[in-house]
Design an enzyme around this catalytic site. Sequence first.
Site, mmCIF file in Angstrom:
data_model
loop_
_atom_site.group_PDB
_atom_site.id
_atom_site.type_symbol
_atom_site.label_atom_id
_atom_site.label_comp_id
_atom_site.label_asym_id
_atom_site.label_seq_id
_atom_site.Cartn_x
_atom_site.Cartn_y
_atom_site.Cartn_z
ATOM 1 N N ASP A 121 0.844 -1.192 0.000
ATOM 2 C CA ASP A 121 0.000 0.000 0.000
ATOM 3 C C ASP A 121 0.883 1.247 0.000
ATOM 4 O OD1 ASP A 121 -2.458 1.291 -0.080
ATOM 5 O OD2 ASP A 121 -2.590 1.447 2.097
ATOM 6 N N GLU A 194 -10.071 4.418 4.288
ATOM 7 C CA GLU A 194 -9.220 5.112 3.333
ATOM 8 C C GLU A 194 -9.723 4.749 1.943
ATOM 9 O OE1 GLU A 194 -5.050 4.387 4.247
ATOM 10 O OE2 GLU A 194 -5.133 5.926 5.811
ATOM 11 N N LYS A 248 -3.849 -1.572 10.581
ATOM 12 C CA LYS A 248 -4.315 -1.716 9.194
ATOM 13 C C LYS A 248 -4.616 -3.167 8.833
ATOM 14 C CE LYS A 248 -3.007 2.493 7.499
ATOM 15 N NZ LYS A 248 -3.853 3.362 6.667
HETATM 16 CA CA CA Z 1 -3.740 3.231 2.926
#
Ligand code: CA
Length: 410
Positions: A121, A194, A248
């Site tokens: 990412d 996000e 995350k």
């Molecule tokens: Ca991200």
Amino acid sequence: MSEQSPLDLPEGDPFGPHNLPYGVFSTAADPAHRRLGVRIGDHVLDAGAAAHALGSPYAQLLAQPTLTPLLAAGRTAWRDVRRALTAWVTVPSYRPDIEPLLHHLSTVTLHLPYEVADYVDFYASEHHATNVGKIFRPDGDALTPNWKHLPIGYHGRAGTIVVSGTDVVRPSGQRKAPADAAPVFGPSVKLDIEAEVGFLVGTPSALGTPVPLAGFDEHVFGVFLLNDWSARDVQAWEYVPLGPFLGKSFATSVSAWVTPVEALDAARVAPPARDRELLPYLDDAAEELPGGFDLRITVSINGEVVSEPPFASMYWTAAQQLAHMTVNGASLRTGDVYGSGTVSGPEVHQRGSLLELTWNGTEPLQLTNGKRTFLEDGDTVTLTAWAPGPDGTKVGLGEVTGTILPARGA
Ligand code: CA
């Protein structure tokens, strides 16, 4: 009067024959049988059955429970298969064979359409990085010294990538606000989204050999929407100095539909002007095709639009990200996924995370069913997008949606 065919689409349908995203579906009558399909309007065509019925040389490649064999087959096969599919859904003489193989979307279950290999990412929006820098490092420069020299990224958790529609359990973890004396453990109180665009690698690369900017079209098969769910309180406490980890890795949602890069030819745009010289492996000024994509994203919470991030504003392109992640000789595998990073435009209503939209919870959003700083249990977040297509058409990207479930005890 003859019955209307599902192939007679309304004018301007963003899922017309110019799009044809791939997915994997099963039906209620045969739930264990996963099949590769392409979306046309609000139907999915059983691609393997169609190829078999029409005697296509690609029948075996398409009669698969995942997209992975087609991903691995390479760019020539991608083009040939797309050309064949386009003909099957547009040439009238194919209709008697094709129409019985169409399933309405309301009658199918969609699955993660490929086996995810590695997941990276990035952090490629200058507006997002600047906002986050101002929030987390108010006394320093908003952008770190490396930001305009390389596309910053990290390796994420491939095994927790889930298909759109999968519920997301609120993660628990450690957090420690600056004023707290000691860290505490519990459900995240700053669960965020996000809004990102994901890229799916088809053709692998050799270990030790970097992929140049111009290798994007050879290696990358398709594009999809991605929601990188983020626990901001967990993230803020854990991320120094090695970057995102448990804040995350609990879930990343991806669309059930992968739009071929070829369908986005008309959406290619030049990225924003760079204000400094780039090292040669990232310098795209002389590339044949512009590296940006004009994708218009919409973020909704419980059906209410909260943001419209413009992907065309991204500083680093997907081709630069691919070149950067392989410049050290790291190889690509079929099924690699990489995310663009949060897409935020210059305007307040173009911010792609609640962190930015509510300025770390200090400026709540007013929704119909109450104020929001971060996500509450039961909230459903949906990303949609479209891009300019050929001849004034729109190319729709399949949505990515997910609902927050309460935290579970250890
Ligand atoms: Ca991200």
